[in-house]
Structure formats: C-alpha cells, structure tokens
Scaffold this motif. Structure first.
Motif, PDB file in Angstrom:
ATOM      1  N   ASP A  48     -12.488  10.605   7.886  1.00 47.33           N
ATOM      2  CA  ASP A  48     -12.797  11.426   9.059  1.00 47.33           C
ATOM      3  C   ASP A  48     -14.306  11.493   9.303  1.00 47.33           C
ATOM      4  OD1 ASP A  48     -12.103  12.947  11.273  1.00 47.33           O
ATOM      5  OD2 ASP A  48     -12.047  14.834  10.155  1.00 47.33           O
ATOM      6  N   GLY A  49     -14.988  10.373   9.038  1.00 50.35           N
ATOM      7  CA  GLY A  49     -16.421  10.278   9.287  1.00 50.35           C
ATOM      8  C   GLY A  49     -17.295  10.831   8.181  1.00 50.35           C
ATOM      9  N   CYS A  50     -16.706  11.351   7.096  1.00 47.94           N
ATOM     10  CA  CYS A  50     -17.480  11.947   6.007  1.00 47.94           C
ATOM     11  C   CYS A  50     -17.387  11.077   4.747  1.00 47.94           C
ATOM     12  CB  CYS A  50     -16.970  13.350   5.694  1.00 47.94           C
ATOM     13  SG  CYS A  50     -17.121  14.505   7.073  1.00 47.94           S
ATOM     14  N   PHE A  51     -18.518  10.880   4.093  1.00 43.96           N
ATOM     15  CA  PHE A  51     -18.557  10.078   2.876  1.00 43.96           C
ATOM     16  C   PHE A  51     -17.781  10.785   1.767  1.00 43.96           C
ATOM     17  CE2 PHE A  51     -20.638   8.830  -1.146  1.00 43.96           C
ATOM     18  CZ  PHE A  51     -20.436   7.452  -1.079  1.00 43.96           C
ATOM     19  N   HIS A  96      -4.880   1.493   5.533  1.00 48.46           N
ATOM     20  CA  HIS A  96      -3.797   1.594   6.506  1.00 48.46           C
ATOM     21  C   HIS A  96      -2.554   2.301   5.978  1.00 48.46           C
ATOM     22  CE1 HIS A  96      -3.060  -2.342   4.466  1.00 48.46           C
ATOM     23  NE2 HIS A  96      -1.814  -1.893   4.451  1.00 48.46           N
ATOM     24  N   LEU A  97      -2.493   2.543   4.659  1.00 51.63           N
ATOM     25  CA  LEU A  97      -1.314   3.201   4.085  1.00 51.63           C
ATOM     26  C   LEU A  97      -1.750   4.121   2.950  1.00 51.63           C
ATOM     27  CD1 LEU A  97       2.071   1.562   3.114  1.00 51.63           C
ATOM     28  CD2 LEU A  97       0.832   2.956   1.452  1.00 51.63           C
ATOM     29  N   TYR A 193      -5.287  12.523   2.442  1.00 48.41           N
ATOM     30  CA  TYR A 193      -5.134  12.221   3.870  1.00 48.41           C
ATOM     31  C   TYR A 193      -3.832  11.462   4.135  1.00 48.41           C
ATOM     32  CZ  TYR A 193      -9.962  13.693   4.451  1.00 48.41           C
ATOM     33  OH  TYR A 193     -11.120  14.435   4.475  1.00 48.41           O
ATOM     34  N   GLY A 194      -2.945  11.457   3.157  1.00 45.13           N
ATOM     35  CA  GLY A 194      -1.620  10.870   3.313  1.00 45.13           C
ATOM     36  C   GLY A 194      -0.551  11.940   3.216  1.00 45.13           C
ATOM     37  N   ARG A 195       0.704  11.516   3.238  1.00 44.25           N
ATOM     38  CA  ARG A 195       1.829  12.446   3.171  1.00 44.25           C
ATOM     39  C   ARG A 195       2.609  12.248   1.873  1.00 44.25           C
ATOM     40  NH1 ARG A 195       1.450  10.798   8.529  1.00 44.25           N
ATOM     41  NH2 ARG A 195       1.333  12.495  10.058  1.00 44.25           N
ATOM     42  N   ASN A 196       3.333  13.284   1.487  1.00 45.94           N
ATOM     43  CA  ASN A 196       4.225  13.180   0.336  1.00 45.94           C
ATOM     44  C   ASN A 196       5.488  12.423   0.729  1.00 45.94           C
ATOM     45  OD1 ASN A 196       2.671  14.713  -1.550  1.00 45.94           O
ATOM     46  ND2 ASN A 196       3.307  16.589  -0.496  1.00 45.94           N
ATOM     47  N   ALA A 203       8.254   4.617   8.851  1.00 46.29           N
ATOM     48  CA  ALA A 203       7.149   3.831   8.287  1.00 46.29           C
ATOM     49  C   ALA A 203       5.804   4.276   8.848  1.00 46.29           C
ATOM     50  CB  ALA A 203       7.376   2.348   8.563  1.00 46.29           C
ATOM     51  N   ASP A 204       5.802   4.793  10.074  1.00 50.04           N
ATOM     52  CA  ASP A 204       4.553   5.249  10.685  1.00 50.04           C
ATOM     53  C   ASP A 204       3.951   6.426   9.927  1.00 50.04           C
ATOM     54  OD1 ASP A 204       4.769   3.314  12.642  1.00 50.04           O
ATOM     55  OD2 ASP A 204       5.780   4.640  14.073  1.00 50.04           O
ATOM     56  N   ASP A 205       4.784   7.178   9.207  1.00 48.85           N
ATOM     57  CA  ASP A 205       4.294   8.343   8.475  1.00 48.85           C
ATOM     58  C   ASP A 205       3.459   7.953   7.258  1.00 48.85           C
ATOM     59  OD1 ASP A 205       5.513  10.053  10.246  1.00 48.85           O
ATOM     60  OD2 ASP A 205       7.330  10.311   9.045  1.00 48.85           O
ATOM     61  N   LEU A 206       3.450   6.670   6.895  1.00 51.89           N
ATOM     62  CA  LEU A 206       2.619   6.204   5.789  1.00 51.89           C
ATOM     63  C   LEU A 206       1.169   5.998   6.208  1.00 51.89           C
ATOM     64  CD1 LEU A 206       5.077   3.659   4.128  1.00 51.89           C
ATOM     65  CD2 LEU A 206       4.230   5.783   3.114  1.00 51.89           C
ATOM     66  N   SER A 207       0.890   6.036   7.504  1.00 52.51           N
ATOM     67  CA  SER A 207      -0.483   5.909   7.990  1.00 52.51           C
ATOM     68  C   SER A 207      -1.258   7.176   7.654  1.00 52.51           C
ATOM     69  CB  SER A 207      -0.492   5.683   9.501  1.00 52.51           C
ATOM     70  OG  SER A 207       0.199   4.505   9.842  1.00 52.51           O
ATOM     71  N   PRO A 208      -2.554   7.053   7.369  1.00 47.32           N
ATOM     72  CA  PRO A 208      -3.362   8.239   7.059  1.00 47.32           C
ATOM     73  C   PRO A 208      -3.381   9.230   8.224  1.00 47.32           C
ATOM     74  CG  PRO A 208      -4.528   6.216   6.483  1.00 47.32           C
ATOM     75  CD  PRO A 208      -3.336   5.799   7.266  1.00 47.32           C
ATOM     76  N   THR A 209      -3.519  10.507   7.910  1.00 43.52           N
ATOM     77  CA  THR A 209      -3.570  11.540   8.938  1.00 43.52           C
ATOM     78  C   THR A 209      -4.922  11.551   9.660  1.00 43.52           C
ATOM     79  OG1 THR A 209      -4.261  13.150   7.274  1.00 43.52           O
ATOM     80  CG2 THR A 209      -1.906  12.974   7.723  1.00 43.52           C
ATOM     81  N   LYS A 210      -5.958  11.023   9.017  1.00 42.02           N
ATOM     82  CA  LYS A 210      -7.286  10.852   9.609  1.00 42.02           C
ATOM     83  C   LYS A 210      -7.748   9.425   9.318  1.00 42.02           C
ATOM     84  CE  LYS A 210      -7.946  15.242  10.800  1.00 42.02           C
ATOM     85  NZ  LYS A 210      -8.174  15.696  12.203  1.00 42.02           N
ATOM     86  N   CYS A 211      -8.780   8.997  10.010  1.00 42.71           N
ATOM     87  CA  CYS A 211      -9.304   7.647   9.775  1.00 42.71           C
ATOM     88  C   CYS A 211      -9.970   7.582   8.401  1.00 42.71           C
ATOM     89  CB  CYS A 211     -10.304   7.283  10.868  1.00 42.71           C
ATOM     90  SG  CYS A 211     -11.044   5.636  10.633  1.00 42.71           S
TER      91      CYS A 211
END
Length: 251
Positions: A48-51, A96-97, A193-196, A203-211
């Motif tokens: 999310d833009g933060c190191f 991506h996952l 930043y992922g889901r349980n 399958a789309d739910d495996l994508s991170p919730t933030k970049c």
C-alpha cells in the motif's frame, strides 16, 4: 524408490523369448543432491505504498544449478529485456497471491497476475522435481511449474512462492531452490494483506487486499561457504551475525 535411506534407480528391461518374458532388474546408487547454500539474494517489499522490509534468501546452486541461476539473474536484472517481459527483473513486480500466514506468490514479470512469466532462457526451461526436498517447514522458496501436457517434462519460468508454514502438497508441483535466511517477520507482515482459507470464496480472493510489490531486489556480493546443509535456524543466526559485522565495519 528409497531403501535404507539411499536413493536407488530401478530400470526394468523386458526381453522377448519364445515362451515367456525375462525381466532384468538393475539398481545403482545415486548420490544425494547437495543442498548447501551457494548464493544470497534479497528482496525489499512494500505494501500500500509503504516500505515493509527486506528478505534474504539462500539459494541451492549445487542441487539446482539452472533454476538457481535463473532466479539469481532475475533478482539482479542483469539480462535486460525479455521477449515478452519488459525487463527480466523482479524489481517492481507485484505479489499476485497471498494466503494469510501460509503462502505468498510473485514473479509474473509479464502480466503481474499469476498467469504469465518468462525465464532468462526463454519463455520457460525444463527441469525436474526432486523427491529428496520438501516444503516441510516455513521459509521454503520454490519455482512454480508452468502449465504443460501430461506427457511433457516439468517447465518453469519466473513465478515463485515462499511458504509461511508446512505445505508439503506443493512438492508435486513446485521445485525448491532455496530458503529464507532472514526476514520472515517481513513476510509475515506482508501476508496480513491476504485472506484466511475460511474467507476464500473464489480464486480472486487469493489476490492481496492492497497492492503489494517487490520494490527492489539484488544479490549480496559476499563469500558463501556452506559445506554442509544447515537448519533454517542456524542460517538465520549466521545471517544476523553477518549483518552485525557489516554494521560494525561501516561504523
């Protein structure tokens, strides 16, 4: 198969005769792969833009020479442009996952979505999975096998995963090429930043919730001399000691 802890190759050779088949069984001992660390590479992550921090990997160059050279060069970006990828470099690549506290996947340097990738040898390269290694602990680094026909050998590109827990079912599809030496805490932060598993609906739910992306990466230019395979805890302790020595040298 494995007998008395020694890998053995069995070759079954049928020979036609007038009345029956004669089977000849030949066995020979094969030396076990050398899982010593030969190279250290690093990746820095931001979310999310933060190191978030840096992760250091130790690569098994003796056991997986071709695959390790592919991963190492993709960390340095020394090969320049690819045929499909803008750059043969992990820098700027998206994670991506993410499966929270379990698994991270990245390395699609073509699309950034998990359905592409490219190796330094071309679109892909062939290698074989090794039954003597397993995703039996956290911090295992492995290349993802690309789609192929049943009769084709395993093919690999640039996609990779890192485990945050035991995931031995990956042994059938992915090739272990290294371990995390330091930075497991960074990966654990990124995994939030992922889901349980219980939250997954598609399958789309495996994508991170933030970049989440690899903001920089490269190779550590230090002498690595691991003669014998070492545990993850030993390697982490040695990495921490090496970092302290580097700080003392700079001061």
């Amino acid at each position: 198969t494995t007998k008395l802890d020694k890998p053995v190759v069995h070759i079954l050779m049928p020979k036609a005769t007038k009345g029956h088949w004669v089977y000849c069984l030949k066995s020979e001992e094969v030396s076990a792969p050398n899982w010593a660390v030969t190279n250290r590479v690093w990746m820095e992550f931001e979310a999310d833009g933060c190191f978030v921090g840096r992760v250091v990997f130790g690569l098994y160059g003796n056991a997986k020479t071709k695959a390790v050279e592919n991963f190492r060069a993709l960390c340095t970006g020394e090969k320049g442009r690819g045929k499909a990828a803008p750059n043969l470099w992990y820098k700027g690549n998206n994670v991506h996952l993410i499966l929270r506290n379990a698994l991270l996947a990245a390395g699609d340097i073509v699309n950034g979505t998990g359905d592409g990738g490219e190796s330094i040898y071309g679109a892909s390269f062939q290698d074989r999975l090794d039954s003597s290694s397993s995703h039996c602990e956290r911090g295992m680094l492995s290349l993802v096998s690309m789609p192929r026909e049943d009769h084709e050998p395993e093919k690999f590109g640039s996609q990779f995963t890192v485990t945050l827990q035991t995931m031995q079912y990956l042994d059938r599809h992915q090739m272990i090429i290294g371990k995390v030496l330091s930075g497991m805490d960074v990966l654990e932060k990124v995994s939030q930043y992922g889901r349980n598993r219980t939250e997954l609906r598609s399958a789309d739910d495996l994508s991170p919730t933030k970049c989440v992306r690899i903001c920089d990466c490269g190779e550590e230019q230090v002498a690595v001399n691991y003669i014998e395979e070492k545990s993850l805890d030993q390697m982490e302790m040695e990495q921490v000691q090496w970092e302290r020595e580097q700080k003392d040298t700079k001061q």
